[in-house]
Design an enzyme around this catalytic site. Structure first.
Site, mmCIF file in Angstrom:
data_model
loop_
_atom_site.group_PDB
_atom_site.id
_atom_site.type_symbol
_atom_site.label_atom_id
_atom_site.label_comp_id
_atom_site.label_asym_id
_atom_site.label_seq_id
_atom_site.Cartn_x
_atom_site.Cartn_y
_atom_site.Cartn_z
ATOM 1 N N ASP A 129 40.320 86.490 16.661
ATOM 2 C CA ASP A 129 40.590 86.240 15.655
ATOM 3 C C ASP A 129 39.529 86.052 14.812
ATOM 4 O O ASP A 129 39.945 84.905 14.199
ATOM 5 C CB ASP A 129 41.473 84.730 15.745
ATOM 6 N N CYS A 185 60.334 100.641 20.435
ATOM 7 C CA CYS A 185 60.960 100.228 19.484
ATOM 8 C C CYS A 185 61.888 101.193 18.992
ATOM 9 O O CYS A 185 63.048 101.029 18.950
ATOM 10 C CB CYS A 185 60.349 100.429 18.236
ATOM 11 N N CYS A 188 65.479 101.499 16.515
ATOM 12 C CA CYS A 188 65.139 99.981 15.615
ATOM 13 C C CYS A 188 64.527 99.584 14.377
ATOM 14 O O CYS A 188 63.456 100.098 13.829
ATOM 15 C CB CYS A 188 65.001 99.002 17.094
ATOM 16 N N CYS A 191 62.988 94.364 12.275
ATOM 17 C CA CYS A 191 62.408 93.828 11.563
ATOM 18 C C CYS A 191 62.060 93.753 10.259
ATOM 19 O O CYS A 191 61.579 92.909 8.864
ATOM 20 C CB CYS A 191 60.322 93.390 12.337
ATOM 21 N N CYS A 195 63.063 91.313 7.201
ATOM 22 C CA CYS A 195 61.925 90.552 6.871
ATOM 23 C C CYS A 195 62.419 89.715 5.582
ATOM 24 O O CYS A 195 62.761 90.669 5.006
ATOM 25 C CB CYS A 195 60.651 91.416 6.311
ATOM 26 N N CYS A 211 53.660 89.373 2.549
ATOM 27 C CA CYS A 211 53.975 88.330 3.498
ATOM 28 C C CYS A 211 53.718 86.736 3.796
ATOM 29 O O CYS A 211 52.821 86.490 3.602
ATOM 30 C CB CYS A 211 52.873 88.855 4.959
ATOM 31 N N CYS A 237 55.516 82.430 9.634
ATOM 32 C CA CYS A 237 56.419 83.447 9.947
ATOM 33 C C CYS A 237 56.524 83.796 10.807
ATOM 34 O O CYS A 237 55.724 85.097 11.335
ATOM 35 C CB CYS A 237 56.343 84.210 8.236
ATOM 36 N N CYS A 240 59.929 87.923 12.115
ATOM 37 C CA CYS A 240 59.925 89.965 12.168
ATOM 38 C C CYS A 240 59.857 89.656 13.815
ATOM 39 O O CYS A 240 59.924 90.666 14.186
ATOM 40 C CB CYS A 240 58.915 91.007 11.549
ATOM 41 N N CYS A 244 63.422 90.304 17.252
ATOM 42 C CA CYS A 244 63.279 91.306 17.327
ATOM 43 C C CYS A 244 63.592 91.653 19.021
ATOM 44 O O CYS A 244 63.324 89.860 19.485
ATOM 45 C CB CYS A 244 61.058 91.767 18.480
#
Ligand code: B12
Ligand code: SF4
Ligand code: SF4
Length: 372
Positions: A129, A185, A188, A191, A195, A211, A237, A240, A244
């Site tokens: 990060d 996924c 699907c 998300c 959102c 976002c 947030c 999403c 899932c």
């Protein structure tokens, strides 16, 4: 001697990591193309992070010369308990990754892995990060998971509630993954549909300017067209990820709650001084490290969640709307309007005794703009 992945994994797992893998330290050419493409499309907004110098963030050799391998770690973040049930004051929600110092736990695990490598005479540098590397792409290459349509990396059987990082090393550590994890996924699209701001503009692509996770971090005025959608989110947030299906799996290896903070008393936050706010929330990314941005978001959330007849809320909002800080005044005015209490602003242009001419000059145009 070069430590094997099994040896490094055992040390990582014993020191707080939940999953450990390895990958070659080749450049992330696909991600470089994605980063440039997104900037070009205007999807990065004013974000810096890996967008500041994409060449550097996608080239592990820039982290450690002659890097050969990445030992990648994932740390699951379990949720903190909400205090909302015991307290009736309005509260703002904190996204799961920010409720506790999960990056600290990730760093401990990665440091332990790096220690084994350096003890054996190899170079090793921990990155997570910090924009020195694209963490999801590294974990993907190490076979830890697949890219979901919400762009998060999902670990098969465990979902996406993980922070990611790596040890860049000049040791040759062989991966035991059989290629990238298979897509999980399928058809699907929850998300994309779920959102609140439509920020996932196509599978695997987030428009950061829409976002909420970025808008709460970005400095300046909170985007007007996202204020209602912000709901009760004070920081981060999770929508999403909440919607899932793979995240509904109960991770039995990490049961219970962490010692973090799932929500924050908004009135208390608004009454707290700058240095205390930075002490309490300094781990978070706050635009320009200016706590006014946290207050700004808190005012919007207050407008979304508070009771319009709550005298404490009304007092804070009116005081702020008539106060000297034009950024905060604008958000307080919006919140009063949102709560249907625009009536309380009627006096702004014929000021109550407490409002100075200078304060009025700052606040009045804001009020006219927002309410008028
Ligand atoms: C910039 C950034 C953000 C930005 C932009 C996010 C974005 N999706 O574009 C903002 C501030 C919005 C953000 C939000 C969040 N972030 Co963030 N963020 C980063 C950061 C600093 C850089 C990411 C980056 O460079 N991406 C480059 C772009 C090009 O890659 P990408 O968006 O991941 O897209 C890949 C896929 O889309 C895939 N792909 C490309 N085309 C296609 C097509 C299809 C069909 C599919 C399926 C995939 C796919 O390839 C792309 C490139 O590898 C990293 C830390 C780091 N140094 O890496 C953390 C990081 C990605 N964030 C993280 C987290 C936890 C979050 C939040 C969940 C926090 C929250 N709860 O609020 C949200 C999630 C929002 C979301 N849906 O992405 C974690 C992700 C963990 C995980 N399991 O995936 C990271 C890795 C931090 C960490 N070290 O743990 N983040
Ligand atoms: S983090 Fe929130 S706003 Fe951002 S893409 Fe996910 S659901 Fe949308
Ligand atoms: S909600 Fe569905 S499409 Fe989106 S990441 Fe999860 S499984 Fe994939």
């Amino acid at each position: 001697m070069t430590p094997t992945l099994d040896e490094l994994r055992a040390v990582g797992l014993a020191n707080g990591l939940d999953v450990v893998g390895a990958a070659a330290a080749d450049p992330f050419s696909d991600t470089l193309v994605s980063l440039r493409g997104r900037s070009h499309e205007g999807l990065a907004g004013s974000m810096q992070f890996t967008y500041r110098n994409p060449d550097r963030s996608t080239e592990p050799n820039r982290v450690l010369p002659a890097a050969r391998s990445l030992v990648v770690g994932a740390r699951h973040y379990r949720p903190a308990r909400s205090q909302a049930e015991s307290v009736s004051r309005p509260r703002g929600r904190v996204a799961r990754y920010a409720q506790h110092d999960h990056y600290g736990a990730l760093r401990d695990g990665l440091d332990a892995v790096a220690g084994v490598l350096t003890d054996a005479g190899w170079g090793a540098r921990v990155v997570f990060d910090d924009n020195a590397m694209v963490d999801r792409a590294a974990a993907h290459r190490a076979g830890l998971g697949w890219f979901g349509k919400n762009t998060n990396l999902l670990l098969p059987g465990h979902g996406s509630w993980f922070v990611l990082g790596a040890v860049v090393t000049d040791a040759g550590v062989d991966s035991d993954a059989h290629g990238p994890a298979a897509d999980g996924c399928g058809p699907c699209t929850r998300c994309l549909d779920g959102c609140p701001t439509g920020a996932i503009i196509r599978p695997g692509v987030v428009d950061a300017t829409r976002c909420l996770a970025w808008s709460v971090q970005a400095p300046g005025v909170f985007p007007r067209d996202q204020r209602v959608a912000l709901g009760d989110r004070l920081y981060g947030c999770d929508e999403c990820q909440d919607v899932c299906p793979p995240n509904r799996i109960d991770d039995r290896r990490q049961p219970g709650f962490c010692s973090g903070q799932a929500d924050v008393d908004l009135l208390e936050l608004l009454a707290t001084d700058d240095s205390t706010l930075l002490e309490r929330f300094g781990r978070w990314y706050i635009g320009n490290r200016d706590p006014r941005h946290l207050r700004r978001t808190a005012l919007v959330v207050l407008g979304n969640v508070a009771r319009p007849d709550d005298p404490k809320v009304v007092e804070v909002l009116v005081t702020t709307a008539f106060g000297p800080d034009d950024l905060l005044a604008a958000h307080a005015v919006w919140a009063l309007g949102r709560l249907g209490r625009g009536d309380l602003l009627a006096g702004l242009e014929s000021p109550p005794g407490t409002l100075t001419a200078v304060e009025l000059a700052v606040a009045a145009p804001v009020v006219r703009e927002v309410v008028g």
